[in-house]
Design an enzyme around this catalytic site. Structure first.
Site, PDB file in Angstrom:
ATOM      1  N   CYS A   5      -3.687  -8.539   3.416  1.00  0.00           N
ATOM      2  CA  CYS A   5      -2.998  -7.971   2.265  1.00  0.00           C
ATOM      3  C   CYS A   5      -2.688  -6.494   2.470  1.00  0.00           C
ATOM      4  CB  CYS A   5      -3.873  -8.099   1.042  1.00  0.00           C
ATOM      5  SG  CYS A   5      -4.518  -9.750   0.809  1.00  0.00           S
ATOM      6  N   GLY A 107      -8.859  -7.907   3.676  1.00  0.00           N
ATOM      7  CA  GLY A 107      -9.917  -8.257   4.617  1.00  0.00           C
ATOM      8  C   GLY A 107     -10.574  -9.550   4.203  1.00  0.00           C
TER       9      GLY A 107
END
Ligand code: AMP
Length: 481
Positions: A5, A107
């Site tokens: 992201c 992550g």
């Protein structure tokens, strides 16, 4: 859950943060197209708008006007290969006894289940199966008893895996990077404030200046009047585990990550590709878009090489920029069709020629197989494939939606076998050492899990490439706090 992201956090003097956040998310759109969201704080309360879809579709004028306040965080989320689920769209926001909390995460944690079970036993109720909510609850719990810095430090001692986070506690915006710095995060300065973003291209979009990368294990707290920031080195580790794939594929070429401009790294990877496995051909052709900088470096090195015949660099594959990512198509036949819809050769640059196709990576092999066939159909005499990264042999657990082991073409095949499968005249990849050199890093400071099968984090059922000091979740309070 694989989340790859883009995150951003902004604190300004007295102007609304909504538009700068919105522009930053636009700049980070390549990092996630599934959902987009912004949470701001006006000094009294949080305002949130999170929607599925692209940034341009997720917000209209009214949405941005309602996002009041000079502080805020934003998020774009990468599509997962499974179902599209808006319970995982971010920023995640909660209100609890000691204030409001917003969280944007890039992550992937590897001990989510363990933490979720433990928190659930203590009465925390979860609305999603994502790891971001687990971080939010852990932090909220710590904030009931201690100040912000200690609370973040203790959460960092419990969460294990990769994370670049932007966090907003009431109107305080913070950024934190995991102790091994797997995912990128940087600090930028604006005329009237500061910004934290996954990539420096977002800072450029706001006419800001890149100050520096957030260090692995560092917490950066932006002042709530936009006047500066404080930093706290909360965890220190000997080695980093920077994801090499950010520079190879994921990040924008105009971003600087861990002090290296992505474009220059890709050109250097292309040059090394020529040095290691160059082959004379009439034309060198990039697979757009990410193959471009590799191919320009490769062609440049080929043309400088006194022993080579010289080569023409040609943009022989046109890309339809309105076709979405082929990667997330659920079935193989759809993926094959999508490659054909996305890329079309320019016949005159291919016909009767020997062609070298340059791409950044082969994952399932769908793209290369299709492109080699396209080149032959367009009249290429020979088709050679050169890849600017090592063979991807294992999955990514740190946040890149790569593919499962069974789907990876290089997981159990030799390069010769892959060459035969994609029906190229020759195929070469780049060595791991060249990747490390191009990134100006030592191998021990990179996460190379997907190309070695050995990970810098302790993952159930997988080998590790270092002594990992996995934080036990029961030792929540280190003595030196
Ligand atoms: P494949 O067709 O499965 O071999 O995928 C390779 C192509 O996808 C290459 O052209 C890459 O630029 C691109 N690619 C590599 N990694 C990813 C990823 N994690 N997500 C989406 N596309 C990717």
């Amino acid at each position: 859950m694989h989340e790859k992201c883009g995150v951003v956090g902004i604190s300004l003097e007295d102007r609304s943060a909504a538009r700068p956040l919105y522009y930053s998310l636009y700049a980070l759109q390549h990092r996630g197209q599934e959902s987009a969201g912004i949470v701001t704080h006006d000094g009294f309360q949080q305002h949130s708008h999170v929607e599925m879809g692209l940034v341009g579709d997720a917000f209209d004028q009214t949405d941005l006007e309602q996002l009041n306040g000079p502080q805020g965080i934003g998020h774009v989320r990468y599509p997962t290969s499974g179902s599209v689920d808006n319970s995982c769209a971010q920023p995640f926001s909660v209100s609890f006894k000691s204030g409001s909390l917003g969280l944007s995460h890039n992550g992937n944690l590897v001990n989510t289940e363990e933490l979720r079970d433990q928190l659930a036993e203590q009465g925390h109720a979860f609305t999603s199966d994502g790891d971001t909510e687990v971080i939010a609850h852990d932090l909220a719990r710590n904030l009931l008893e201690e100040d912000l810095i200690r609370a973040v430090k203790h959460t960092m001692a419990r969460i294990h895996g990769s994370y670049a986070l932007t966090i907003m506690h009431d109107d305080t915006v913070m950024g934190v990077r995991d102790p091994q710095g797997n995912r990128p995060l940087c600090i930028g300065e604006l005329d009237d404030g500061y910004v934290l973003a996954s990539e420096s291209a977002a800072i450029d979009t706001l006419d800001g200046e890149l100050v520096r990368d957030v260090k692995p294990g560092e917490l950066v707290v932006l002042h709530d009047d936009g006047s500066g920031y404080d930093t706290y080195q909360l965890v220190k580790t000997e080695n980093t585990a920077h994801c090499f794939f950010e520079h190879v594929y994921f990040a924008r070429p105009d971003s600087v990550i861990d002090e290296e401009l992505v474009y220059e790294v890709r050109r250097e990877l292309g040059r090394k590709l020529w040095d290691e496995n160059g082959i004379d051909s009439d034309v060198v052709m990039p697979v757009p878009d990410s193959g471009r900088s590799f191919a320009s470096g490769y062609a440049e090195a080929a043309n400088e090489d006194p022993n080579a015949e010289g080569v023409e660099f040609a943009e022989g594959l046109m890309k339809n920029r309105y076709v979405g990512r082929t990667f997330i198509m659920p079935t193989q036949s759809e993926r094959e069709r999508a490659v054909r819809m996305k890329l079309n050769p320019i016949k005159s640059t291919v016909e009767g020629k020997t062609v070298t196709l340059i791409d950044d990576s082969i994952v399932r092999g769908t793209t290369s197989t299709q492109l080699v066939e396209l080149m032959r159909d367009a009249g290429a005499e020979e088709v050679h494939v050169r890849i600017g990264a090592p063979p991807i042999i294992a999955p990514c657990y740190m946040g890149i939606d790569m593919a499962s082991r069974e789907e990876l073409i290089a997981a159990d095949q030799s390069i010769e076998e892959i060459c035969e499968e994609i029906q190229a005249d020759s195929l070469s990849y780049l060595s791991i050492d060249s990747v490390a050199e191009a990134l100006s890093e030592s191998r021990t400071d990179l996460c190379l899990g997907c190309v070695t099968g050995e990970y810098p984090y302790d993952i159930d059922g997988e080998a590790t490439d270092r002594d990992v000091d996995r934080p036990g979740i029961d030792t929540a309070t280190p003595a030196d706090d």
